[in-house]
Motif scaffolding. Structure first.
Motif, PDB file in Angstrom:
ATOM      1  N   LEU A 288       0.801  -1.135  -0.030  1.00  0.00           N
ATOM      2  CA  LEU A 288      -0.026  -0.123  -0.006  1.00  0.00           C
ATOM      3  C   LEU A 288       0.733   1.219   0.083  1.00  0.00           C
ATOM      4  O   LEU A 288       1.834   1.329   0.626  1.00  0.00           O
ATOM      5  N   ALA A 289       0.542   2.233  -0.735  1.00  0.00           N
ATOM      6  CA  ALA A 289       1.222   3.595  -0.711  1.00  0.00           C
ATOM      7  C   ALA A 289       0.439   4.414   0.215  1.00  0.00           C
ATOM      8  O   ALA A 289      -0.693   4.990   0.155  1.00  0.00           O
ATOM      9  N   LEU A 290       1.221   4.738   1.555  1.00  0.00           N
ATOM     10  CA  LEU A 290       0.704   5.529   2.365  1.00  0.00           C
ATOM     11  C   LEU A 290       1.468   6.671   2.738  1.00  0.00           C
ATOM     12  O   LEU A 290       2.853   6.738   2.217  1.00  0.00           O
ATOM     13  N   THR A 291       0.719   7.976   3.066  1.00  0.00           N
ATOM     14  CA  THR A 291       1.523   8.952   3.322  1.00  0.00           C
ATOM     15  C   THR A 291       2.474   9.326   4.606  1.00  0.00           C
ATOM     16  O   THR A 291       2.270   8.217   5.238  1.00  0.00           O
ATOM     17  N   THR A 292       3.482   9.977   4.729  1.00  0.00           N
ATOM     18  CA  THR A 292       4.133   9.898   6.193  1.00  0.00           C
ATOM     19  C   THR A 292       3.263  10.147   7.296  1.00  0.00           C
ATOM     20  O   THR A 292       3.282   9.432   8.300  1.00  0.00           O
ATOM     21  N   THR A 293       1.991  10.867   6.987  1.00  0.00           N
ATOM     22  CA  THR A 293       1.126  11.076   8.390  1.00  0.00           C
ATOM     23  C   THR A 293       0.318   9.945   8.399  1.00  0.00           C
ATOM     24  O   THR A 293       0.208   9.398   9.714  1.00  0.00           O
ATOM     25  N   GLU A 294      -0.155   9.215   7.289  1.00  0.00           N
ATOM     26  CA  GLU A 294      -0.853   7.910   7.707  1.00  0.00           C
ATOM     27  C   GLU A 294      -0.002   6.748   8.096  1.00  0.00           C
ATOM     28  O   GLU A 294      -0.338   5.947   8.956  1.00  0.00           O
ATOM     29  N   LEU A 295       1.403   6.941   7.739  1.00  0.00           N
ATOM     30  CA  LEU A 295       2.446   5.795   8.305  1.00  0.00           C
ATOM     31  C   LEU A 295       2.591   6.153   9.838  1.00  0.00           C
ATOM     32  O   LEU A 295       2.716   5.085  10.650  1.00  0.00           O
ATOM     33  N   LYS A 296       2.574   7.248  10.284  1.00  0.00           N
ATOM     34  CA  LYS A 296       2.938   7.519  11.591  1.00  0.00           C
ATOM     35  C   LYS A 296       1.677   7.232  12.521  1.00  0.00           C
ATOM     36  O   LYS A 296       1.659   6.832  13.577  1.00  0.00           O
ATOM     37  N   LEU A 297       0.380   7.683  11.832  1.00  0.00           N
ATOM     38  CA  LEU A 297      -0.925   7.310  12.393  1.00  0.00           C
ATOM     39  C   LEU A 297      -0.645   5.682  12.690  1.00  0.00           C
ATOM     40  O   LEU A 297      -1.325   5.243  13.765  1.00  0.00           O
ATOM     41  N   LEU A 298      -0.466   4.854  11.765  1.00  0.00           N
ATOM     42  CA  LEU A 298      -0.539   3.394  11.709  1.00  0.00           C
ATOM     43  C   LEU A 298       0.480   2.768  12.743  1.00  0.00           C
ATOM     44  O   LEU A 298       0.116   1.868  13.486  1.00  0.00           O
ATOM     45  N   ARG A 299       1.622   3.630  12.656  1.00  0.00           N
ATOM     46  CA  ARG A 299       2.559   3.281  13.805  1.00  0.00           C
ATOM     47  C   ARG A 299       2.051   3.138  15.284  1.00  0.00           C
ATOM     48  O   ARG A 299       2.521   2.690  15.980  1.00  0.00           O
ATOM     49  N   GLU A 300       1.231   4.660  15.456  1.00  0.00           N
ATOM     50  CA  GLU A 300       1.008   4.798  16.750  1.00  0.00           C
ATOM     51  C   GLU A 300      -0.233   3.626  17.157  1.00  0.00           C
ATOM     52  O   GLU A 300      -0.089   2.995  18.228  1.00  0.00           O
ATOM     53  N   PHE A 301      -0.977   3.205  16.188  1.00  0.00           N
ATOM     54  CA  PHE A 301      -2.109   2.138  16.553  1.00  0.00           C
ATOM     55  C   PHE A 301      -1.299   0.652  16.716  1.00  0.00           C
ATOM     56  O   PHE A 301      -1.598  -0.009  17.488  1.00  0.00           O
ATOM     57  N   ALA A 302      -0.398   0.443  15.764  1.00  0.00           N
ATOM     58  CA  ALA A 302       0.459  -0.603  15.687  1.00  0.00           C
ATOM     59  C   ALA A 302       1.252  -1.006  17.102  1.00  0.00           C
ATOM     60  O   ALA A 302       1.296  -1.999  17.554  1.00  0.00           O
ATOM     61  N   ALA A 303       1.623   0.027  17.718  1.00  0.00           N
ATOM     62  CA  ALA A 303       2.175   0.099  18.826  1.00  0.00           C
ATOM     63  C   ALA A 303       1.401  -0.092  20.084  1.00  0.00           C
ATOM     64  O   ALA A 303       1.859  -0.577  21.285  1.00  0.00           O
ATOM     65  N   ALA A 304       0.006   0.214  20.207  1.00  0.00           N
ATOM     66  CA  ALA A 304      -0.834  -0.181  21.155  1.00  0.00           C
ATOM     67  C   ALA A 304      -2.136  -0.984  20.601  1.00  0.00           C
ATOM     68  O   ALA A 304      -3.207  -0.337  20.595  1.00  0.00           O
ATOM     69  N   PRO A 305      -1.663  -2.199  19.971  1.00  0.00           N
ATOM     70  CA  PRO A 305      -3.128  -2.752  19.525  1.00  0.00           C
ATOM     71  C   PRO A 305      -4.178  -2.985  20.289  1.00  0.00           C
ATOM     72  O   PRO A 305      -3.901  -3.377  21.533  1.00  0.00           O
ATOM     73  N   GLY A 306      -5.289  -2.845  20.146  1.00  0.00           N
ATOM     74  CA  GLY A 306      -6.562  -2.806  21.057  1.00  0.00           C
ATOM     75  C   GLY A 306      -6.770  -1.766  22.040  1.00  0.00           C
ATOM     76  O   GLY A 306      -7.764  -1.692  22.559  1.00  0.00           O
ATOM     77  N   MET A 307      -5.657  -0.683  22.068  1.00  0.00           N
ATOM     78  CA  MET A 307      -6.065   0.397  23.070  1.00  0.00           C
ATOM     79  C   MET A 307      -6.641   1.509  22.393  1.00  0.00           C
ATOM     80  O   MET A 307      -6.287   1.826  21.332  1.00  0.00           O
ATOM     81  N   VAL A 308      -7.412   2.268  23.075  1.00  0.00           N
ATOM     82  CA  VAL A 308      -8.082   3.349  22.592  1.00  0.00           C
ATOM     83  C   VAL A 308      -6.984   4.506  22.668  1.00  0.00           C
ATOM     84  O   VAL A 308      -6.419   4.720  23.737  1.00  0.00           O
ATOM     85  N   LEU A 309      -6.846   5.208  21.773  1.00  0.00           N
ATOM     86  CA  LEU A 309      -6.071   6.325  21.387  1.00  0.00           C
ATOM     87  C   LEU A 309      -6.898   7.714  21.190  1.00  0.00           C
ATOM     88  O   LEU A 309      -7.478   7.679  20.067  1.00  0.00           O
ATOM     89  N   THR A 310      -6.823   8.670  22.031  1.00  0.00           N
ATOM     90  CA  THR A 310      -7.800   9.833  21.897  1.00  0.00           C
ATOM     91  C   THR A 310      -6.996  10.774  21.060  1.00  0.00           C
ATOM     92  O   THR A 310      -5.970  10.549  20.488  1.00  0.00           O
ATOM     93  N   ARG A 311      -8.051  11.419  20.188  1.00  0.00           N
ATOM     94  CA  ARG A 311      -7.676  12.328  19.302  1.00  0.00           C
ATOM     95  C   ARG A 311      -6.636  13.307  19.821  1.00  0.00           C
ATOM     96  O   ARG A 311      -5.657  13.838  19.122  1.00  0.00           O
ATOM     97  N   ASP A 312      -6.612  13.977  21.062  1.00  0.00           N
ATOM     98  CA  ASP A 312      -5.600  14.738  21.735  1.00  0.00           C
ATOM     99  C   ASP A 312      -4.342  13.984  21.677  1.00  0.00           C
ATOM    100  O   ASP A 312      -3.143  14.734  21.285  1.00  0.00           O
ATOM    101  N   LEU A 313      -4.331  12.723  22.015  1.00  0.00           N
ATOM    102  CA  LEU A 313      -3.083  12.278  22.079  1.00  0.00           C
ATOM    103  C   LEU A 313      -2.657  12.013  20.685  1.00  0.00           C
ATOM    104  O   LEU A 313      -1.243  11.872  20.331  1.00  0.00           O
ATOM    105  N   LEU A 314      -3.234  11.508  19.743  1.00  0.00           N
ATOM    106  CA  LEU A 314      -2.908  11.520  18.184  1.00  0.00           C
ATOM    107  C   LEU A 314      -2.392  12.871  18.067  1.00  0.00           C
ATOM    108  O   LEU A 314      -1.086  12.851  16.853  1.00  0.00           O
ATOM    109  N   LEU A 315      -2.875  13.988  18.181  1.00  0.00           N
ATOM    110  CA  LEU A 315      -2.442  15.330  17.783  1.00  0.00           C
ATOM    111  C   LEU A 315      -1.130  15.385  18.278  1.00  0.00           C
ATOM    112  O   LEU A 315      -0.107  15.735  17.740  1.00  0.00           O
TER     113      LEU A 315
END
Length: 228
Positions: A155-182
């Motif tokens: 898949l071709a992902l942008t830098t921002t999309e890759l960083k989002l996916l990295r955050e989710f992959a580092a915490a599978p199943g955990m809820v990440l708030t919008r403020d934390l992602l910002l």
């Protein structure tokens, strides 16, 4: 020295912004309309493109889309309007962030620094060389090579999309708030507009599968580790 392309039709705002950014250590090239801005972009690719939305000829949203078709360069939109439709259209076209007028020049410079940090390849490999590919259902993500596959297809992902996916992959199943992602993805130490998060999540879902990232109403998002 990082190169910034600034496209703004208001002479006073363009000049004041140029001076502020140059005082912050950036090399700034300017254009007064979208067509001229696109020509400058193609002449020499900048490190960051800062575009006013309301431009004569080719507007900022269309210009952001053209740039995104040709490059992964970070794009920041500026506008005197805070209409959600304008904001969402710009982000959907491929912009990474936006600020509204009137803005403090130093805040704009800080936003640009944050975009540059996110765009740096080293920023995406903080997990270290020993981290292997991670698998979630039909999705695999290699934090070292930054390769993302869905059912074996790259898949071709942008830098921002890759960083989002990295955050989710580092915490599978955990809820990440919008403020934390910002804070983690957009590097905002202050409160930002969570619409930026929502639009990029929508773009990420379109690429990796809508069922991979689950919305937790009132809280944020989490990576679904198993099917329903």
């Amino acid at each position: 020295m990082h190169d910034v392309l600034l496209v703004e039709d208001d002479d006073m705002i363009r000049e004041a912004t140029r001076l502020t950014l140059e005082s912050s250590g950036y090399a700034v090239r300017t254009a007064a309309d979208g067509t001229a801005g696109l020509a400058l972009f193609r002449e020499r690719t900048p490190d960051v493109a800062v575009l006013d939305i309301m431009l004569p000829g080719l507007n900022g949203v269309s210009l952001a889309g053209r740039i995104r078709e040709e490059s992964g360069v970070p794009v920041l939109l500026i506008s005197a309007r805070n209409d959600p439709v304008d904001v969402v259209m710009g982000l959907e076209a491929g912009a990474d962030d936006y600020v509204t007028k009137p803005f403090d020049g130093m805040v704009l410079a800080a936003r640009i620094r944050a975009l540059l940090r996110r765009a740096a390849p080293a920023a995406l490999t903080e997990q270290g060389p020993d981290t292997g590919p991670l698998a979630f259902g039909n999705l695999t993500f290699d934090p070292v090579t930054l390769e993302v596959r869905r059912d074996g297809e790259v898949l071709a992902l942008t830098t921002t999309e890759l960083k989002l996916l990295r955050e989710f992959a580092a915490a599978p199943g955990m809820v990440l708030t919008r403020d934390l992602l910002l804070e983690r993805v957009w590097d905002y130490a202050w409160s930002g507009d969570t619409r930026v998060v929502d639009v990029h999540i929508r773009r990420l879902r379109a690429k990796i599968g809508c069922d991979c990232v689950e919305t937790v109403r009132g809280f944020g998002y989490k990576l679904r580790t198993q099917g329903p």
